[in-house]
Design an enzyme around this catalytic site. Structure first.
Site, PDB file in Angstrom:
ATOM      1  N   ARG A  74      39.919  53.590  37.005  1.00 10.92           N
ATOM      2  CA  ARG A  74      41.286  54.090  37.217  1.00 10.92           C
ATOM      3  C   ARG A  74      41.652  54.026  38.705  1.00 10.92           C
ATOM      4  O   ARG A  74      42.834  54.116  39.059  1.00 10.92           O
ATOM      5  CB  ARG A  74      41.411  55.534  36.709  1.00 10.92           C
ATOM      6  CG  ARG A  74      41.333  55.688  35.206  1.00 10.92           C
ATOM      7  CD  ARG A  74      42.504  55.042  34.479  1.00 10.92           C
ATOM      8  NE  ARG A  74      43.773  55.635  34.867  1.00 10.92           N
ATOM      9  CZ  ARG A  74      44.281  56.763  34.366  1.00 10.92           C
ATOM     10  NH1 ARG A  74      43.629  57.406  33.423  1.00 10.92           N
ATOM     11  NH2 ARG A  74      45.433  57.233  34.795  1.00 10.92           N
ATOM     12  N   HIS A  75      40.640  53.880  39.562  1.00 12.24           N
ATOM     13  CA  HIS A  75      40.915  53.801  41.009  1.00 12.24           C
ATOM     14  C   HIS A  75      41.349  52.381  41.340  1.00 12.24           C
ATOM     15  O   HIS A  75      40.564  51.436  41.237  1.00 12.24           O
ATOM     16  CB  HIS A  75      39.691  54.271  41.803  1.00 12.24           C
ATOM     17  CG  HIS A  75      39.492  55.743  41.629  1.00 12.24           C
ATOM     18  ND1 HIS A  75      40.190  56.663  42.374  1.00 12.24           N
ATOM     19  CD2 HIS A  75      38.757  56.441  40.740  1.00 12.24           C
ATOM     20  CE1 HIS A  75      39.868  57.884  41.972  1.00 12.24           C
ATOM     21  NE2 HIS A  75      39.003  57.774  40.978  1.00 12.24           N
ATOM     22  N   GLN A 105      32.345  44.145  35.301  1.00 13.56           N
ATOM     23  CA  GLN A 105      31.598  45.013  34.379  1.00 13.56           C
ATOM     24  C   GLN A 105      30.917  44.182  33.304  1.00 13.56           C
ATOM     25  O   GLN A 105      31.470  43.161  32.840  1.00 13.56           O
ATOM     26  CB  GLN A 105      32.574  46.015  33.725  1.00 13.56           C
ATOM     27  CG  GLN A 105      31.896  47.042  32.840  1.00 13.56           C
ATOM     28  CD  GLN A 105      32.814  48.204  32.500  1.00 13.56           C
ATOM     29  OE1 GLN A 105      34.030  48.112  32.646  1.00 13.56           O
ATOM     30  NE2 GLN A 105      32.245  49.293  32.026  1.00 13.56           N
ATOM     31  N   SER A 115      29.852  42.678  30.006  1.00 20.92           N
ATOM     32  CA  SER A 115      30.723  42.427  28.859  1.00 20.92           C
ATOM     33  C   SER A 115      30.097  42.948  27.565  1.00 20.92           C
ATOM     34  O   SER A 115      28.901  42.767  27.339  1.00 20.92           O
ATOM     35  CB  SER A 115      30.946  40.920  28.731  1.00 20.92           C
ATOM     36  OG  SER A 115      31.532  40.619  27.499  1.00 20.92           O
ATOM     37  N   GLN A 116      30.921  43.554  26.717  1.00 22.28           N
ATOM     38  CA  GLN A 116      30.445  43.903  25.372  1.00 22.28           C
ATOM     39  C   GLN A 116      30.869  42.815  24.382  1.00 22.28           C
ATOM     40  O   GLN A 116      30.533  42.875  23.216  1.00 22.28           O
ATOM     41  CB  GLN A 116      31.012  45.248  24.922  1.00 22.28           C
ATOM     42  CG  GLN A 116      30.303  46.438  25.522  1.00 22.28           C
ATOM     43  CD  GLN A 116      30.748  47.743  24.904  1.00 22.28           C
ATOM     44  OE1 GLN A 116      31.837  47.850  24.329  1.00 22.28           O
ATOM     45  NE2 GLN A 116      29.924  48.762  25.021  1.00 22.28           N
ATOM     46  N   ARG A 117      31.643  41.842  24.880  1.00 19.82           N
ATOM     47  CA  ARG A 117      32.063  40.742  23.994  1.00 19.82           C
ATOM     48  C   ARG A 117      30.938  39.740  23.832  1.00 19.82           C
ATOM     49  O   ARG A 117      30.804  39.125  22.786  1.00 19.82           O
ATOM     50  CB  ARG A 117      33.273  40.007  24.588  1.00 19.82           C
ATOM     51  CG  ARG A 117      34.541  40.779  24.546  1.00 19.82           C
ATOM     52  CD  ARG A 117      35.685  39.923  25.048  1.00 19.82           C
ATOM     53  NE  ARG A 117      35.977  38.820  24.139  1.00 19.82           N
ATOM     54  CZ  ARG A 117      36.684  37.737  24.487  1.00 19.82           C
ATOM     55  NH1 ARG A 117      37.148  37.610  25.717  1.00 19.82           N
ATOM     56  NH2 ARG A 117      36.929  36.788  23.611  1.00 19.82           N
ATOM     57  N   ASN A 154      37.476  49.291  49.931  1.00 20.66           N
ATOM     58  CA  ASN A 154      37.480  49.410  51.383  1.00 20.66           C
ATOM     59  C   ASN A 154      37.206  50.871  51.755  1.00 20.66           C
ATOM     60  O   ASN A 154      37.191  51.757  50.883  1.00 20.66           O
ATOM     61  CB  ASN A 154      38.769  48.835  52.010  1.00 20.66           C
ATOM     62  CG  ASN A 154      39.989  49.702  51.801  1.00 20.66           C
ATOM     63  OD1 ASN A 154      39.889  50.859  51.397  1.00 20.66           O
ATOM     64  ND2 ASN A 154      41.156  49.157  52.070  1.00 20.66           N
ATOM     65  N   ARG A 213      36.220  62.722  43.482  1.00 17.59           N
ATOM     66  CA  ARG A 213      35.165  62.701  42.467  1.00 17.59           C
ATOM     67  C   ARG A 213      33.912  63.478  42.849  1.00 17.59           C
ATOM     68  O   ARG A 213      33.002  63.601  42.017  1.00 17.59           O
ATOM     69  CB  ARG A 213      34.811  61.253  42.106  1.00 17.59           C
ATOM     70  CG  ARG A 213      35.993  60.427  41.603  1.00 17.59           C
ATOM     71  CD  ARG A 213      36.585  60.964  40.317  1.00 17.59           C
ATOM     72  NE  ARG A 213      37.665  60.093  39.823  1.00 17.59           N
ATOM     73  CZ  ARG A 213      38.223  60.186  38.629  1.00 17.59           C
ATOM     74  NH1 ARG A 213      37.838  61.140  37.799  1.00 17.59           N
ATOM     75  NH2 ARG A 213      39.199  59.374  38.272  1.00 17.59           N
TER      76      ARG A 213
END
Ligand SMILES: Cc1cc2nc3c(=O)[nH]c(=O)nc-3n(C[C@H](O)[C@H](O)[C@H](O)COP(=O)(O)OP(=O)(O)OC[C@H]3O[C@@H](n4cnc5c(N)ncnc54)[C@H](O)[C@@H]3O)c2cc1C
Length: 202
Positions: A43-44, A51, A53-55, A125, A136
């Site tokens: 979300r940042h 990331q 892949s789960q595909r 950055n 966080r």
């Protein structure tokens, strides 16, 4: 969970700290976090992410995160008692059966839970990194992403003490809490913790 600082680039700019942070880049690898956690991370916006892949990666015996709050819980449904692990095992078997039935992995993955672990590489950055850490590392953040943020901060404090010594939740960074009615009210404790950062997460 593993957190590694893969690379960094802090240019030798004297003077304005904001400018220095804007032109600094930090690339982290975070492995073994849940998809629930990575969803919060991405979300940042001023950052780049890659990331697992789960595909394409088969999730055979998929690894998953177990929150402490559910570790020992048993739940009764229609006369039968189930643990968290029972449910994960069932989902895993169902997923593998779908893949065996030649359902594409990109469709079979729909049954996988938020708990399923992932690996993610991201670059921020210095300015964004500090924004991320302020939000966080706060007790208002969910425990898993907070754990990631604190691990990142520990690494950064060791490598660049002068840049990151004042970084932590807003109560530490600004000297006052910005959470209003949702404040944890533990500013003193937080300030002591983030001054040293040597103890276990509180
Ligand atoms: C404790 C906590 C609880 C949360 N709960 C929820 C929730 O219930 N539901 C939910 O949906 N989200 C939730 N979030 C996520 C939150 O809404 C934001 O998506 C997340 O914090 C990242 O956005 P950001 O503005 O903080 O900063 P980033 O996306 O990290 O951006 C940093 C800064 O860059 C600037 N910026 C970035 N992109 C733009 C843009 N397009 N235009 C203008 N300026 C920009 C802004 O100044 C921004 O503050 C939560 C976050 C926290 C920390």
């Amino acid at each position: 969970m593993e957190v590694l600082l893969l690379s960094e680039n802090v240019p030798p700019l004297e003077g304005n700290l904001k400018v220095l942070l804007r032109h600094s880049h930090f690339t982290f690898l975070v492995d073994g976090i849940s998809r629930a956690c990575s969803h919060q991370l991405v979300r940042h916006r001023p950052a780049s992410y890659s990331q697992q892949s789960q595909r394409y990666v088969a999730m055979k015996n998929f690894p998953y995160v177990i929150p402490e709050s559910v570790r020992k819980k048993k739940v009764e449904i229609e006369g039968k008692t189930y643990s968290y692990n029972d449910v994960m095992m069932f989902i895993g078997k169902f997923y593998e059966a779908l893949v065996e039935e030649e359902v594409p992995k990109e469709d079979a993955r729909f049954v996988l839970p938020n708990a399923c672990t992932t690996r993610i590489v991201f670059t921020m950055n210095g300015e964004e990194l500090i924004h991320f850490l302020r939000l966080r590392t706060c007790t208002r953040a969910q425990w898993e992403i907070r754990k990631v943020a604190i691990k990142m901060l520990k690494i950064l404090r060791e490598k660049h003490p002068s840049l990151f010594k004042s970084v932590g939740p807003n109560c530490y960074y600004l000297g006052y809490c910005t959470e209003g009615k949702k404040s944890c009210g533990r500013q003193k404790e937080m300030k002591a913790y983030f001054s040293s950062l040597c103890k276990e997460m509180i």
